[in-house]
Design a protein around this motif. Structure first.
Motif, mmCIF file in Angstrom:
data_model
loop_
_atom_site.group_PDB
_atom_site.id
_atom_site.type_symbol
_atom_site.label_atom_id
_atom_site.label_comp_id
_atom_site.label_asym_id
_atom_site.label_seq_id
_atom_site.Cartn_x
_atom_site.Cartn_y
_atom_site.Cartn_z
ATOM 1 N N PHE A 273 0.823 -1.207 0.000
ATOM 2 C CA PHE A 273 0.000 0.000 0.000
ATOM 3 C C PHE A 273 0.859 1.260 0.000
ATOM 4 O O PHE A 273 0.521 2.253 -0.646
ATOM 5 N N VAL A 274 1.983 1.208 0.704
ATOM 6 C CA VAL A 274 2.896 2.352 0.707
ATOM 7 C C VAL A 274 3.423 2.622 -0.701
ATOM 8 O O VAL A 274 3.482 3.773 -1.158
ATOM 9 N N SER A 275 3.810 1.562 -1.423
ATOM 10 C CA SER A 275 4.358 1.749 -2.764
ATOM 11 C C SER A 275 3.319 2.354 -3.704
ATOM 12 O O SER A 275 3.639 3.231 -4.521
ATOM 13 N N THR A 276 2.074 1.919 -3.578
ATOM 14 C CA THR A 276 1.014 2.469 -4.422
ATOM 15 C C THR A 276 0.768 3.943 -4.107
ATOM 16 O O THR A 276 0.621 4.777 -5.012
ATOM 17 N N ILE A 277 0.732 4.268 -2.838
ATOM 18 C CA ILE A 277 0.492 5.649 -2.421
ATOM 19 C C ILE A 277 1.646 6.554 -2.833
ATOM 20 O O ILE A 277 1.441 7.687 -3.280
ATOM 21 N N VAL A 278 2.877 6.051 -2.713
ATOM 22 C CA VAL A 278 4.038 6.829 -3.156
ATOM 23 C C VAL A 278 3.928 7.139 -4.647
ATOM 24 O O VAL A 278 4.210 8.262 -5.088
ATOM 25 N N GLY A 279 3.495 6.147 -5.436
ATOM 26 C CA GLY A 279 3.321 6.374 -6.861
ATOM 27 C C GLY A 279 2.318 7.482 -7.140
ATOM 28 O O GLY A 279 2.558 8.364 -7.975
ATOM 29 N N ILE A 280 1.173 7.453 -6.442
ATOM 30 C CA ILE A 280 0.150 8.484 -6.639
ATOM 31 C C ILE A 280 0.684 9.852 -6.239
ATOM 32 O O ILE A 280 0.496 10.853 -6.956
ATOM 33 N N MET A 281 1.363 9.929 -5.108
ATOM 34 C CA MET A 281 1.854 11.217 -4.622
ATOM 35 C C MET A 281 2.916 11.794 -5.544
ATOM 36 O O MET A 281 2.909 12.991 -5.846
ATOM 37 N N VAL A 282 3.838 10.956 -6.013
ATOM 38 C CA VAL A 282 4.886 11.434 -6.919
ATOM 39 C C VAL A 282 4.267 11.872 -8.244
ATOM 40 O O VAL A 282 4.605 12.935 -8.788
ATOM 41 N N GLY A 283 3.336 11.055 -8.780
ATOM 42 C CA GLY A 283 2.694 11.415 -10.039
ATOM 43 C C GLY A 283 1.917 12.711 -9.941
ATOM 44 O O GLY A 283 1.954 13.544 -10.846
ATOM 45 N N ALA A 284 1.192 12.898 -8.835
ATOM 46 C CA ALA A 284 0.432 14.132 -8.656
ATOM 47 C C ALA A 284 1.352 15.333 -8.525
ATOM 48 O O ALA A 284 1.053 16.423 -9.039
ATOM 49 N N THR A 285 2.482 15.159 -7.843
ATOM 50 C CA THR A 285 3.456 16.246 -7.724
ATOM 51 C C THR A 285 4.005 16.634 -9.088
ATOM 52 O O THR A 285 4.122 17.821 -9.427
ATOM 53 N N VAL A 286 4.353 15.633 -9.887
ATOM 54 C CA VAL A 286 4.852 15.887 -11.243
ATOM 55 C C VAL A 286 3.795 16.603 -12.079
ATOM 56 O O VAL A 286 4.098 17.543 -12.817
ATOM 57 N N SER A 287 2.539 16.159 -11.951
ATOM 58 C CA SER A 287 1.462 16.789 -12.707
ATOM 59 C C SER A 287 1.337 18.269 -12.355
ATOM 60 O O SER A 287 1.176 19.116 -13.243
ATOM 61 N N GLY A 288 1.421 18.592 -11.075
ATOM 62 C CA GLY A 288 1.338 19.988 -10.663
ATOM 63 C C GLY A 288 2.479 20.825 -11.195
ATOM 64 O O GLY A 288 2.285 21.981 -11.594
ATOM 65 N N ARG A 289 3.669 20.243 -11.219
ATOM 66 C CA ARG A 289 4.831 20.987 -11.709
ATOM 67 C C ARG A 289 4.785 21.181 -13.229
ATOM 68 O O ARG A 289 5.396 22.107 -13.761
ATOM 69 N N MET A 290 4.092 20.285 -13.916
ATOM 70 C CA MET A 290 3.978 20.409 -15.368
ATOM 71 C C MET A 290 2.959 21.467 -15.788
ATOM 72 O O MET A 290 2.976 21.916 -16.934
ATOM 73 N N ALA A 291 2.060 21.833 -14.891
ATOM 74 C CA ALA A 291 0.984 22.763 -15.237
ATOM 75 C C ALA A 291 1.543 24.061 -15.792
ATOM 76 O O ALA A 291 2.360 24.722 -15.153
ATOM 77 N N GLY A 292 1.119 24.427 -16.989
ATOM 78 C CA GLY A 292 1.566 25.658 -17.616
ATOM 79 C C GLY A 292 2.903 25.560 -18.307
ATOM 80 O O GLY A 292 3.316 26.501 -18.986
ATOM 81 N N ARG A 293 3.590 24.420 -18.153
ATOM 82 C CA ARG A 293 4.916 24.264 -18.768
ATOM 83 C C ARG A 293 4.870 23.443 -20.046
ATOM 84 O O ARG A 293 5.676 23.668 -20.955
ATOM 85 N N ILE A 294 3.990 22.452 -20.089
ATOM 86 C CA ILE A 294 3.832 21.663 -21.300
ATOM 87 C C ILE A 294 2.343 21.593 -21.629
ATOM 88 O O ILE A 294 1.498 21.824 -20.767
#
Length: 425
Positions: A273-294
């Motif tokens: 469960f930790v590995s799955t949650i880490v994946g979601i959190m990292v992906g969401a962080t990346v998505s936020g950083r991409m906003a307005g850039r690509i």
């Protein structure tokens, strides 16, 4: 994440005269909206560890205990269709406050009841109320922010959304072991009170009066008919809702996948469960950083490519290597990361299909996701959860449905490029 208070500005589709200020740091806004969005699943996962204790205390049969969950899910799915439409007519704030208030009162009722019949009825009412937060919070985000900022906020909400499933069973189990099952519902009552006070004090009305829709059967039917006949909506709803089940499949089948196939002890399930949650959190962080850039469509393509790679690695590992957590968990982590990269963008695209009825669009999207989850939980998972290869192939198939829906959506737009307030469309 910014800690400066951020003003609520109208989106380009909102009248300039309607301006309110949200005097709270950006991270606190995300916490409040995420709390609204995760209240439904949190109230399920928290009471599951107390199933046996509730049955003993109330003299309930296993079938009756299952009905406490089924009634909740049925109420949740039923009202998902209407929360958004009500918020389009009455405003976001009163619908959220009413929904959280009902959740709080029914939680208290569950804690005090001494009859399984009342518990089933109260859980049905509880399910009917919790969807308001999830559906309306998405509309609030798009009411308030232009596309780039909305994507960042949606990504922050997704990060918190990933934490709730891990915390809820731990909290519920601790309360049940150290107190009793009623403590779980008293705790949910306190959670409801805290969220209600947070909404009452901090969340302004984000839908201007002149943008509200008439509350009539004719108006509702027209809105549902227009949105339901739009192929773009169904394709986007499938693109975001179905791939989620590619990882949710493993969560639902965890006892068989982790216990029978991987030979792990229940105490070791935590790492999956930790590995799955880490994946979601990292992906969401990346998505936020991409906003307005690509470009958003490039971000969605990237998310699907990550999930495709994860699916191929998962299948190859299952076929070529002996089962082991060291190479069984990383593909699932990568899959959840890819999903979290794309889902904030696709969700915003759904809301922007009908700027005047964002609540209704959010309702229908949530309903599609709930139906897909129910189908996978009730039909698909029991058929494949005892085979690692069947799990990996089914996960890839669910991802492929979402990918095909997205490709079809892009081709449809090339033939019929109707205007949209979102740059990805």
């Amino acid at each position: 994440m910014s800690t400066e208070p951020s003003p609520i500005e109208p989106t380009p589709t909102a009248p300039a005269a309607h301006r309110t200020d949200w005097h709270a740091p950006r991270w606190l806004q995300a916490v409040l909206l995420a709390s609204l969005g995760t209240l439904g699943p949190f109230s399920i996962d928290t009471y599951l560890p107390a199933f046996a204790g509730i049955a003993r205390s109330l003299g309930a049969t296993p079938v009756e205990m299952q009905q406490t969950l089924s009634a909740y899910l049925l109420g949740f799915a039923l009202m998902n269709l209407f929360h958004g439409a009500l918020s389009d007519a009455l405003g976001r704030r009163p619908v959220v406050l009413a929904g959280v208030a009902m959740f709080t009162l029914t939680s208290l009722g569950c804690a005090l009841t001494d009859h399984i019949g009342w518990l089933i009825a109260l859980r049905a009412l509880q399910g009917m109320s919790t969807g308001a937060g999830m559906v309306v919070s998405r509309a609030v985000i798009r009411d308030v922010y232009p596309p780039d900022q909305a994507q960042k906020m949606m990504s922050q909400v997704t990060i918190f959304f990933g934490i709730a499933p891990a915390i809820a069973p731990l909290v519920g189990g601790w309360l049940f072991v150290h107190l009793d099952w009623r403590a779980v519902f008293f705790f949910l009552t306190l959670v409801g009170c805290a969220i209600w006070l947070g909404v009452w004090r901090s969340l302004p009305e984000t839908l201007a009066p002149d943008r509200r829709q008439p509350l009539s059967v004719r108006s509702l039917w027209q809105g549902y008919r227009e949105l339901g006949s739009d192929r773009r909506f169904w394709l986007l709803a499938l693109a975001s809702g179905v791939p989620f089940n590619g990882m949710f499949l493993y969560v639902l089948g965890a006892p068989s996948f982790l216990g029978e196939l991987l030979g792990l002890q229940p105490a070791q399930f935590f790492w999956f469960f930790v590995s799955t949650i880490v994946g979601i959190m990292v992906g969401a962080t990346v998505s936020g950083r991409m906003a307005g850039r690509i470009e958003p469509r490039r971000q969605i393509r990237m998310g699907f490519l990550i999930m495709l790679l994860a699916s191929l690695l998962n299948i190859a590992g299952t076929l070529l290597l002996p089962l082991h957590p060291l190479w069984a968990f990383p593909p699932i982590l990568l899959f959840s990361l890819g999903w979290a990269v794309l889902v904030p963008v696709v969700t915003l695209m759904v809301l922007d299909l009908s700027p005047e009825r964002r609540g209704m669009a959010s309702s229908l999207q949530a309903t599609v996701g709930s139906l897909a989850n129910a189908l996978v939980a009730g039909v698909v998972t029991p058929l494949v959860m005892h085979s690692a290869l069947a799990l990996s192939l089914t996960s890839a198939g669910l991802m492929a449905i979402g990918l095909l829906a997205w490709v079809w959506h892009r081709r449809l737009l090339r033939r019929d490029p109707r205007p949209s307030t979102h740059p990805a469309a």
